[in-house]
Design an enzyme around this catalytic site. Structure first.
Site, PDB file in Angstrom:
ATOM      1  N   ASP A 160      -4.630 -12.418   4.137  1.00  0.00           N
ATOM      2  CA  ASP A 160      -5.933 -11.935   4.601  1.00  0.00           C
ATOM      3  C   ASP A 160      -7.026 -12.346   3.623  1.00  0.00           C
ATOM      4  OD1 ASP A 160      -4.862 -10.244   2.694  1.00  0.00           O
ATOM      5  OD2 ASP A 160      -4.748  -8.501   4.019  1.00  0.00           O
ATOM      6  N   HIS A 192      -6.358  -7.000  -0.114  1.00  0.00           N
ATOM      7  CA  HIS A 192      -6.477  -5.567  -0.365  1.00  0.00           C
ATOM      8  C   HIS A 192      -5.805  -5.217  -1.695  1.00  0.00           C
ATOM      9  CE1 HIS A 192      -6.596  -5.894   4.103  1.00  0.00           C
ATOM     10  NE2 HIS A 192      -7.588  -5.025   3.956  1.00  0.00           N
ATOM     11  N   TYR A 221      -4.308 -11.557   9.060  1.00  0.00           N
ATOM     12  CA  TYR A 221      -4.523 -11.087  10.432  1.00  0.00           C
ATOM     13  C   TYR A 221      -5.220 -12.092  11.323  1.00  0.00           C
ATOM     14  CZ  TYR A 221      -3.106  -7.143   7.744  1.00  0.00           C
ATOM     15  OH  TYR A 221      -2.383  -6.343   6.900  1.00  0.00           O
ATOM     16  N   HIS A 232       0.813  -1.230   0.000  1.00  0.00           N
ATOM     17  CA  HIS A 232       0.000   0.000   0.000  1.00  0.00           C
ATOM     18  C   HIS A 232       0.843   1.276   0.000  1.00  0.00           C
ATOM     19  CE1 HIS A 232      -3.590  -2.306   0.533  1.00  0.00           C
ATOM     20  NE2 HIS A 232      -3.194  -2.814   1.694  1.00  0.00           N
TER      21      HIS A 232
END
Ligand code: X5A
Ligand code: ZN
Length: 672
Positions: A265, A174, A305, A135
């Site tokens: 994740d 993500h 996570y 990110h």
């Protein structure tokens, strides 16, 4: 050639120092539990341990701005209050006095991994790092990330090793917008990302995470976004995207190196992703990438996570990198409706740039605007809209242990043909008994009286039994009578042992006896033999008129037809047959052999005619798990072949749901 594992406890030595519900999931234990699981399972011991290093300023400046680097450099000296203020400049991230040090180690770990793979010290590897990277942007920390580890690694690899093409596969849940921004105008780096999107309602809520962000300028077509608009996506949804988008595009691109933004994740139980993919799916994702770039694959940890599914997923990935046989692909269904919509949108958005997608249906423009509308409305789902898939369940079974067989690969070879290294010459010691011999003779050699051939069949039967008992992994047999050997082995698995068998034939068409009436046998036959017969769901003739010499067409059939069908069928054994007149070029044959190892827990038995003995060594090498050589960038498949593959997919997609690529024809909206 081994697998590198890069880890340093130092990267556990920073944490969130204040209350922030958004950041509280990014904890040091993510790394410790992952590493512990690798040690406990014995996997860490099997890896080559490579030390981390600090990325230098020069390395970091490959991606980030000087101003940003200088700003981050000051964080070790900041007070708690200053750190909090600094943190507020960015989104969903936190700073700590030791994070700059860890971020240098995380990026340096990715570079050490690239060096280990590119210099041939290892074949592939994984780096367990914190903070994650995908990110972070040129001048901004974001989403727990400080420096963009994988983006830096890609630029570094290109520069230092003069690579022409790098593939980045981002299977974190993500969108790695930092990676996208870095390479969106760069055709030498192909970035693929799937991500929870929910029509832009999910973080980071970017318009440019949608499927129509395909890259810019020279890089147009080299950014592939796969937005998930529902939670609860399963193994089927993930594998479907690999078979119908990522793999065809990746093979056409032909990378020199594969980097994976390996975030977990996307696995079940994760509080961020809320997906339903089981940890063992990462074994298959990894395996499917391992025949690209001659096996040069570097996985770098990103998110993940759930402290139970994260270590399980890490172990599945590393065990696959080590070359252990894949887990079974049980319980695959078709992709869900929402995944099919996404699949269709992505394929149609990329249709102008990739010839493997040239037959994907155009997207009706009205459809596109509907999707936009959903966001702007911003209210409760309308009546008739599909229920939100149920979010991840709290519990799932621990992936079963993957036990490598005592003998990895065995070969049945005539006297005088040497057995390749690392492969065991197989001969059956057990006396089959007169009843078995009589039965074999009656079934396969009614007219002949060939004792040698009979003995071969007895040996093959014994080998098949050992494979199904997992005493032997894969096998190869050079035989004089291929049809008899095939019939004998297939029948033994399906009828006597009552197990599913996938038969893949390449070359001249031959009558396969017994047939596929039992529902336990699927036959996929690649040949130039024209056949318009509408065979049933279990018999799939694939006619490549110009022969299998059209490598792009052949690969298209393998990736978008054979693999999904094979995964859904979930056989206990794959019988791969190379018949006389096999025109498929050697490297395509090797890709096929390598890719099929993902099925049936690697239980592939290759049958070849004695005259094909020059292919024994390379075929055995694939069966042993060595990566296949790259095919080179693929040109467009012959239109005839492309159409043939599409016709078959269309015919079979009501029966084999993993062949679907559009929502039309899936039963809900009639035929397309
Ligand atoms: C690397 C990674 C997630 C950030 C989520 C912020 N970051 N809401 O998974
Ligand atoms: Zn993530």
């Amino acid at each position: 050639m081994g697998t590198a594992l890069i880890y340093d406890e130092e990267m556990t030595k920073y944490k969130l120092l204040w209350v922030d519900p958004v950041c509280k999931i990014e904890v040091p234990e993510r790394l410790t539990v992952s590493h512990q699981a690798l040690i406990k399972s014995g996997l860490a011991d099997r890896c080559v341990s490579v030390p981390v290093r600090e990325a230098t300023d020069e390395d970091i400046l490959l991606v980030h701005s000087e101003e940003y680097l200088e700003a981050v450099k000051k964080t070790p000296y900041m007070t708690l209050e200053d750190l909090q203020v600094f943190t507020l400049k960015y989104g969903d991230v936190y700073f700590h006095p030791n994070i700059y040090h860890c971020a240098k180690l995380a990026a340096g770990a990715a570079l050490q991994l690239v060096d280990s793979v590119m210099t041939g010290k290892v074949r592939n590897g994984m780096a367990l790092v914190r903070p994650p990277g995908h990110h972070s942007m040129r001048s901004a920390a974001n989403g727990f990330c400080v420096f963009n580890n994988v983006a830096i690694a890609a630029r570094y690899a290109k520069q230092k090793y003069d690579l022409k093409r790098v593939l980045i596969v981002d299977w974190d849940i993500h969108h790695g917008q930092g990676v996208q921004y870095c390479f969106e105008d760069d055709p030498s780096v192909l970035y693929f990302s799937w991500h929870r999107y929910e029509h832009q309602k999910f973080w980071p809520n970017l318009r440019e995470s949608d499927y129509d962000a395909v890259g810019k300028d020279k890089g147009v077509g080299f950014n592939v976004n796969v937005p998930w608009n529902k939670v609860g996506m399963t193994n089927s949804d993930f594998l479907s995207i690999f078979c119908h988008i990522l793999l065809p595009v990746a093979y056409e691109f032909c990378p020199d190196l594969v980097l994976v933004c390996a975030g977990f994740d996307s696995a079940i139980g994760d509080p961020e992703g809320e997906m339903s993919a089981s940890p063992d799916v990462f074994a298959h994702l990894t395996h499917l990438l391992m025949n690209l770039a001659g096996g040069k694959l570097c996985a770098v940890l990103e998110g993940g996570y759930n402290l139970t599914s994260l270590p399980q997923s890490v172990c599945q990935t590393v065990q696959t990198l080590l070359g252990d046989p894949a887990p079974p692909s049980a319980n695959l269904t078709g992709p869900c409706r929402s995944a099919l919509e996404t699949l269709h949108c992505v394929r149609s958005a990329h249709l102008p740039y990739w010839s493997c997608l040239s037959h994907a249906a155009e997207l009706p423009t009205s459809d596109v605007s509907t999707k936009r509308a959903k966001l702007t409305e911003g209210k409760a789902p309308q009546a008739g809209e599909e229920e939100k898939k149920s979010a991840a369940v709290a519990e799932w079974p621990e992936p079963p242990r993957r036990v490598p067989p005592p003998v990895r690969t065995a070969a049945v070879l005539p006297d005088g043909v040497a057995c390749p290294d690392r492969c065991q010459r197989f001969s059956s010691s057990e006396d089959p008994g007169p009843a078995t011999v009589r039965k074999l003779r009656e079934t396969f050699f009614r007219d002949a009286n060939d004792g040698g051939a009979l003995h071969t069949l007895v040996t093959l039967t014994a080998l098949v039994e050992k494979m199904l008992k997992n005493e032997v992994g894969s096998g190869l047999a050079l035989v004089s009578n291929v049809p008899a050997a095939l019939a004998c082995a297939a029948r033994h698995v399906a009828a006597a042992l009552n197990k599913r068998v996938l038969v893949v034939c390449v070359g001249d068409r031959m009558e396969v006896i017994p047939g596929t009436e039992d529902g336990k046998t699927v036959l996929v036959q690649f040949s130039s033999h024209e056949s318009d017969e509408q065979k049933g769901k279990y018999e799939v003739p694939v006619c490549l008129k110009k022969g299998c010499s059209d490598v792009p067409g052949f690969m298209q059939a393998v990736l978008s037809l054979l693999l999904p069908l094979g995964y859904e069928f979930d056989p206990s054994l794959v019988l791969l047959v190379r018949t006389a007149g096999c025109e498929v070029c050697d490297s395509a044959w090797q890709q096929l052999t390598g890719l099929l190892q993902g099925l049936a827990q690697g239980h592939t038995l290759v049958l070849m005619h004695e005259e094909e003995k020059s292919h024994v060594a390379t075929t055995v090498s694939r069966l042993l798990g060595d990566a296949a050589p790259p095919l080179g960038p693929l040109r467009a498949p012959l239109a005839d072949h492309m159409e043939a593959v599409e016709r078959i997919r269309h015919r079979l997609q009501t029966e084999w749901k993993l062949l679907q690529t559009t929502t039309t024809g899936c039963g809900e909206c009639g035929e397309s």
